[in-house]
Design a protein around this motif. Sequence first.
Motif, PDB file in Angstrom:
ATOM      1  N   ASP A 148      -5.383   0.629 -10.578  1.00 17.70           N
ATOM      2  CA  ASP A 148      -5.372   0.151  -9.194  1.00 17.70           C
ATOM      3  C   ASP A 148      -5.577  -1.366  -9.130  1.00 17.70           C
ATOM      4  OD1 ASP A 148      -5.421  -0.085  -6.488  1.00 17.70           O
ATOM      5  OD2 ASP A 148      -7.286   1.049  -6.197  1.00 17.70           O
ATOM      6  N   LYS A 174       0.829  -1.214   0.000  1.00 19.02           N
ATOM      7  CA  LYS A 174       0.000   0.000   0.000  1.00 19.02           C
ATOM      8  C   LYS A 174       0.861   1.260   0.000  1.00 19.02           C
ATOM      9  CE  LYS A 174      -3.873  -1.946   2.581  1.00 19.02           C
ATOM     10  NZ  LYS A 174      -4.492  -1.915   3.922  1.00 19.02           N
ATOM     11  N   TYR A 215     -11.185   1.448 -12.360  1.00 14.94           N
ATOM     12  CA  TYR A 215     -10.020   1.343 -11.475  1.00 14.94           C
ATOM     13  C   TYR A 215      -8.825   2.120 -12.034  1.00 14.94           C
ATOM     14  CZ  TYR A 215     -12.732  -2.158  -9.040  1.00 14.94           C
ATOM     15  OH  TYR A 215     -13.722  -2.792  -8.326  1.00 14.94           O
ATOM     16  N   TYR A 218      -7.409  -7.434  -4.272  1.00 17.35           N
ATOM     17  CA  TYR A 218      -7.798  -7.553  -2.864  1.00 17.35           C
ATOM     18  C   TYR A 218      -9.295  -7.867  -2.755  1.00 17.35           C
ATOM     19  CZ  TYR A 218      -6.990  -6.716   2.131  1.00 17.35           C
ATOM     20  OH  TYR A 218      -6.846  -6.858   3.491  1.00 17.35           O
ATOM     21  N   ASP A 219     -10.076  -7.211  -3.565  1.00 19.93           N
ATOM     22  CA  ASP A 219     -11.512  -7.496  -3.619  1.00 19.93           C
ATOM     23  C   ASP A 219     -11.735  -8.953  -4.030  1.00 19.93           C
ATOM     24  OD1 ASP A 219     -14.289  -7.361  -3.891  1.00 19.93           O
ATOM     25  OD2 ASP A 219     -14.193  -6.405  -5.864  1.00 19.93           O
ATOM     26  N   SER A 265      -6.550  -2.932  -5.552  1.00 17.12           N
ATOM     27  CA  SER A 265      -7.961  -2.986  -5.136  1.00 17.12           C
ATOM     28  C   SER A 265      -8.706  -4.114  -5.832  1.00 17.12           C
ATOM     29  CB  SER A 265      -8.660  -1.659  -5.427  1.00 17.12           C
ATOM     30  OG  SER A 265      -8.113  -0.656  -4.611  1.00 17.12           O
TER      31      SER A 265
END
Length: 382
Positions: free
Chosen positions: A286, A260, A373, A292-293, A289
């Motif tokens: 990104d 991050k 994104y 991670y999602d 994200s």
Amino acid sequence: MAMESPSHTLVTLLSFVAISHTLLPLACSFPFSPNFPAVFNFGDSNSDTGELSSGLGFRLQPTYGQTYSFKPPSSGRFCDGRLIVDFLMEAIGRPYMRPYLDSVSTQSYRRGCNFAAGGSTIQKANAASISPFGFGAQVSQFITFKSKVLQLIQDDENLEKYLPSEYYFKNGLYMFDIGQNDLAGAFFNSTVDQVFGLIPTILNIFQDGIKRLYAEGARNFWIHNTGPLGCLAQVVSIFGRDKSKLDEFGCVSDHNEAAKHFNLQLHGLLKQLPQQCPDSRFTYVDIFSIKYDLILNHSHYGFDHSIMVCCGTGGPPLNYNNQVNCGSTGKLNGTIVTAGACNDSSKYVNWDGVHYTEAANRFVTLRILSGRYSETPSSLNL
Ligand SMILES: *[C@@H]1O[C@H](CO)[C@@H](O)[C@H](O)[C@H]1NC(C)=O
Ligand SMILES: *[C@@H]1O[C@H](CO)[C@@H](O)[C@H](O)[C@H]1NC(C)=O
Ligand SMILES: *[C@@H]1O[C@H](CO)[C@@H](O)[C@H](O)[C@H]1NC(C)=O
Ligand SMILES: *[C@@H]1O[C@H](CO)[C@@H](O)[C@H](O)[C@H]1NC(C)=O
């Protein structure tokens, strides 16, 4: 961010991309589009289409590539099938990217060239590096490639059928997905604070490479940030033995925090670069994200396993290949075993402990193509 069904076909998304290209104001519109005459890619195994295996002269175990048959055949991808960069090429109707060091092929370099090599870092490679082709070396390879190509075309313009012309270099898309191995490697002999302290140095080297490409005429930059490193089975199996290091989802917190921080500083860099590089366009994607999602909400997206690997074995709880690598034969608990693949890789996010499955890569690509994104400097500056 809003959810979207991963069942959308690339064709649907392609038309979405085409529509958004005409509707959005020019300053923000930088979709992944077929309008780029060529694509040049730099990175690590996340986008290596055969570079490291060509460069070092090895073939991966046949379990790699078992899900998808490339034509011409490729055993050089660190995946059971296609990578994000492969799905992106499909989306704009292009052949899969040919690696720079792929010396024998029926495919030309007219539509671009891929310099990404598995194991590569942004920092200069050293004797312990998996890949000798760090980011600076990849940029140097590009510069050599470009000057040779332009000389050849100058001597014989018929070669434009096979090689990118000046126009293709100038208007091409320059893609980047690199940095994961710098962070992953640093954790082996550094504290988390030392890893954080290294990030500005890493990004300075990245910036140098971007500026060298800009000086060569590159103008369209498409930059993937780094994924949630702490959720990779390899990292969990090595750094997560102490359960207090894990977050509620089973990922190693320190590694994800470092990823991050890297992304935050990369984002900051991409705000400054357009001012230093007039007439350029930068898009920040990104990936963190999206991945991670996918990992946290994997069952919602039709996956049974988020961290457990499909291929390789090391025994419970993660089945990570820390003892026998995917496709290899070795000793596990005194018994000789061959670490094969799971029966249905589409139910797994993680392929071999470090790399994502084709199914996961397809999911990530659909998210990228949604455009939700990505940020361009104008929206970054808001
Ligand atoms: C980690 O190892 C690298 C060489 O592999 C060295 O340059 C670096 O100083 C080491 N870092 C620490 C904190 O020991
Ligand atoms: C997981 O999905 C929920 C909605 O179903 C969403 O609110 C949440 O942000 C998602 N997690 C991540 C990490 O994106
Ligand atoms: C290895 O053997 C030990 C002791 O018999 C057992 O507890 C462990 O689960 C075994 N590990 C694997 C991966 O089979
Ligand atoms: C694959 O499926 C077969 C038949 O259903 C089963 O016997 C085998 O254990 C499965 N293998 C793995 C690795 O799950």
